[in-house]
Every structure is written in structure tokens, then in C-alpha cells.
Design an enzyme around this catalytic site. Sequence first.
Site, short mmCIF file in Angstrom:
data_model
loop_
_atom_site.label_atom_id
_atom_site.label_comp_id
_atom_site.label_asym_id
_atom_site.label_seq_id
_atom_site.Cartn_x
_atom_site.Cartn_y
_atom_site.Cartn_z
CB ILE A 30 10.09 -6.51 -20.96
CG1 ILE A 30 9.65 -5.11 -22.05
CG2 ILE A 30 11.28 -6.24 -19.99
CD1 ILE A 30 9.41 -4.08 -21.28
CG ASP B 123 -0.34 -8.68 6.38
OD1 ASP B 123 -1.47 -8.17 6.28
OD2 ASP B 123 0.67 -8.60 5.59
CG LEU C 49 8.54 -9.13 -12.54
CD1 LEU C 49 8.96 -8.14 -12.29
CD2 LEU C 49 7.47 -9.11 -13.51
CB CYS D 109 -1.05 -0.06 1.18
SG CYS D 109 -1.94 -1.57 1.44
#
Length: 592
Positions: free
Chosen positions: A291, A98, A264, A2
Site C-alpha cells: 500500500i 487444531d 503483506l 476467531c
Amino acid sequence: MCGIAGEIAFNGRQASTEAVLDIMGAMTSRGPDGRGTWEAGWVALGHQRLSIIDLSEAGAQPMVDDGGLTITFNGCIYNYKELRRELEPEFTFRSTSDTEVILKAYRKWGDDFVHHLVGMFAIALYDPRRHEVLLVRDRLGIKPVYVSHLHGRLRFASSLPALVASGGIDTSIDEVALHHYLSWHSIVPAPRTILAGVQKLPAATIRTIRPDGTWRDREYWKPSYTRKAEHAGWSAADWQDAVRESLKTAVRRRMVADVPVGVLLSGGLDSSLLVALLAEEGQHGLSTFSIGFDGAGGDSGNEFAYSDLVAREFGTRHEQLHVSTSEFAPSIAGAVGAMSEPMASHDVTAFHLLCRTVTEHVKVVQCGQGADEVFGGYAYHQPLASVGRARALPAFSAGFVDHSHEELLNILEPEWYCGPDVSNEVLAANLQAPGAETALDAVLRLDTHLLMVDDPVKRLDNMSMAWGIEARVPFLDHELVELAAACPPELKASQGGKGILKDLGRQLLPAAVVDRPKGYFPVPALRHLEEPFISLVREALHAPEAKQRGLFQPAYLDGLLANPNMQRTPVNSNVLWQLALLEMWLQQHGVG
């Protein structure tokens, strides 16, 4: 995962919820799933939510318990279920989050609660009984905390530009930070930032703040880079087994989520190991992402051959994103806008674009950042394996420092000179400190605990959070880092670097992935500048704001612009891009 924000007012003043809302409004991408504020006199807290664990409203923040203990938290506690089971005999839980586990852990253990947390975290916690606010940053600095001291108050946020958006922040350039930026390929380590009025909470730090404005810092974790008695007699095979089990645990921990988790996958050793270990853990149909770009200057722009090989080997659902030069150039402004601080690494925009694709599929990814720093994978690590402890500073500087102090006298305008060689002083203090047995031990400690925090770690956080993606880094599991710190440095430096990981890779991966030449996330267009990038650079350096600021000597800039690819740093970065990126960032964020 967040964004957190807050204001703490001192000596009877009232904290401003409006300032907190201004901060939150500038970092909505970090938490697109919800917003909350809380205030009580001298403390105001805010939270932008990205829902990963306990997606219900019960997990919303700021969270307040029955005794008034209040928290706003960014990150993920991977062992929260185990901690909850330990705490349930004493406490009643109202959520499955959590976040609530952190509150109860603090209730039970006080400031020592942090030693029980396994994960990445930035925490602001208000304790009405002690009349204190705690700011806490995780052991490796994976989650950011920016702070600014104003008259009679302190503000904090997950993002530097968001903090500036609240107003009243000194946005002048910090000349010491500028020296660091130009010395260490745009790294400005904590507590400084490029702006004089904004600082960073160092990693592994608890800051306790009182209502009178006084505060104290405590470093709560610092592994020793020395050999331990319990490892005496271990063979290379024993170390390899230990690293394999520790990395497997780290990968397993980072699958904790109430949403799918992807990887990734660059095609390099580190991310490929993560895919292999996840497959070993029984993860089938894993989503992976890679990528690539157009080549430039003779450099290839992708490593798809290797990522495709790993994807086929382990049956992943693989997404391959190719970005042409014509598509890449317009994307730079978006990446610069997402930077909390200026970052000249060539792959920042690549991560930004990749995360844009990832957000269409998953909200959480694992990635291989940190393996090179922890296990000695960079070319400049290799000479350190064969020099004495006292030679760590000159050997490291020769392979890492972009510009000597004397060279900076020819780059910067005189008003930005620092006087002493402040960057060399920082390196010397860290490399000469006790607790590291060899020269390579000292450099890996410096890399892992000071420099890495403000290059690959910050880069990953900024670019992933720009798209509401939570990026997790198993190689920075603190128990794995502790194990690697104790590992004999020759096992890490062997085979051209990361020898112990390469041996592990030979057990798990296709040979072509392990025995290939070391690559880097390839973005050739920013290493070998051609059009339209040269025009972007020239525009930034000749802008009215740049001329008014007057950071760089015009004759030096003219020389670079006349031959844009002439000057490279020891790590093969383009010097012109480094200077231009700083101006791009300052101009885009309207600061400095």
C-alpha cells in the site's frame, strides 16, 4: 482465528448467555463464518468463527469432549498435526481441527499443555473435574484477551469495545494508563487499558479461575537475554546460519492452513525476507500486497519501487494499492472503529485499508511485524549498544519517551495527574530486572515482551480481524525469539540495526532492498498534518464530549492547533495527532 467471549459467575450465580451474545454481536468481523455458545451453570462461553483449519462443522466451537472439557479458542496451533500424531495412540479424534488437539493435549498434560503448543492463541477452557476455568494467552501476546471484573462475575472477550457492549463495565479513564499512553506513543501495556474497568491478560500467562471468584496467574514462559554455554565459540556465520534455519522453520509453520496464504509486502527487509524464504520452500505464485499514499511535508508516501522489485524477483501475484489523500481521510473513522484500544501509530489506518484489499483475495497472510523489536532495528536501539547495563533506563528514555513526567504537567488538566512518575517506574522495574546481560539486552526484552504487544502486535490483530483476515508473524515464533534473545547484541545492533538479518538478506534478496536507508510504513498525511486532517483533529478536540472530559489543558491544545506540525516525539510522531486520536476513539466508542 476467531473471537472468543465468556462470562464466569461466582458463588452460586448463573452465568448469562445473553451477555455473551451481546459481546459476540459486537465482534462479528473477527469470526464471520459461524457462531456458537455453550453454558453450564456458572460458565457461559461464546465463539465467532473464522474458518482456516477444518472448515467443516466438526471444527465448530465452543467444543466439548466426552468428559465435558469445553474450549473456546482464538488463534492457530501450527504444530497441531505433529501433536495429533503424538496423541492419537491415547485419544480418538472427531475432527481435523487444531482446537480438538488443544483439548486432548490438556487431557494428557494438564496445565503443562501450553508448553507443547507452537502458535498464537487465546484460550478459555472449562474443566469440570477441577471445577476451574483457564484463560491462556500465547507467549508473545499475539492474540488478545480482555477481562472485566463485575460484581459477582467476570467477563472476557477478544475485543475491548465488545466487552463494553455487554453492559455494566466501568468506562472511566484510568489515569495511570493515560500517563502511559502519552509517554509511550499510545502504548498501554498489560494489565491496564485506557478504561479503568477493563484489563488485559498479560502475554505468556495462564489464569486459573475458581467458582468462589478467586484466581491466580502463572507466567509460563520467559526467555533469558543472556549468553548460553551451548553457543560458546559460535562465530557470526554460525549465528547467521542458526537464525536462517529458525526463520525458515517459522515461515514454514505459518503456511499451515486449509486456505491460501499470502504476504503483506512493504518492500522492507523483513517482509521481503519472508517472500524469499517462502520461495525457497517452493511456494510459487504467492499473493503479495502493498500500500502507498500521497506524499506530504516532503515525505514520500510509498515504497512501491522496493516491493515491486521483490515481487518481480520472486514471481509473486502482486497487488499494489495506492490511496490518495482524498480517499484516506474518510477511512480514518473505520480504522478508529476497529481499534480495541486507541492507537496513534500513523500506519493503523494503512493496515486497515490494506486488509480490506487482502480480504478480496486470501484469508491468511504472513507479515514482518516484530523483527525490529526482536533484532534491534529501531534508531533508539543503537545508543544502547554502547552504554553500560546501569545506563539502560536514561539511554532508552532519551530516544523513546514522548513526554517527560514534568512535561505532562503542562499537557494534562490537574485532575488527571498521577502524582508519581508511574511510567518511569514501569520502565525502571523492567530494565533493572535480572535476566538481561547488557543494556541492549534489557531494552530488547522490554520492547519484545511488554511494549510490542500493545503496539505493532495489537495494531495488526485489530486491523486484520476487522476484515476477517488472519495475520501471522514468523518473526514472533517463540523459538526464533529465544534464539535471538541469546544472540550477542552486537550482531543485532551492527550495520545500523538488524545486522544479522541484513547479512541474511544479502544471501537472498536484491542488494537494493537490503542496503537502502531504513524506512517505516509511510503515511505522511498523519505525520505532517494538512487539511482535511487538521479539521478532523480540531473537531475531535473541540467536541462537547472532549470539553466535558477535560483531559488536556486548553492553552496547550490551542498552541498545538495554531502550529499543527510543530511538536514531534523522539520517534517523529505528531503530538497533536496523538492527543486527537485518543479523543476520536473515546467519542466513537462512546466511552470515557
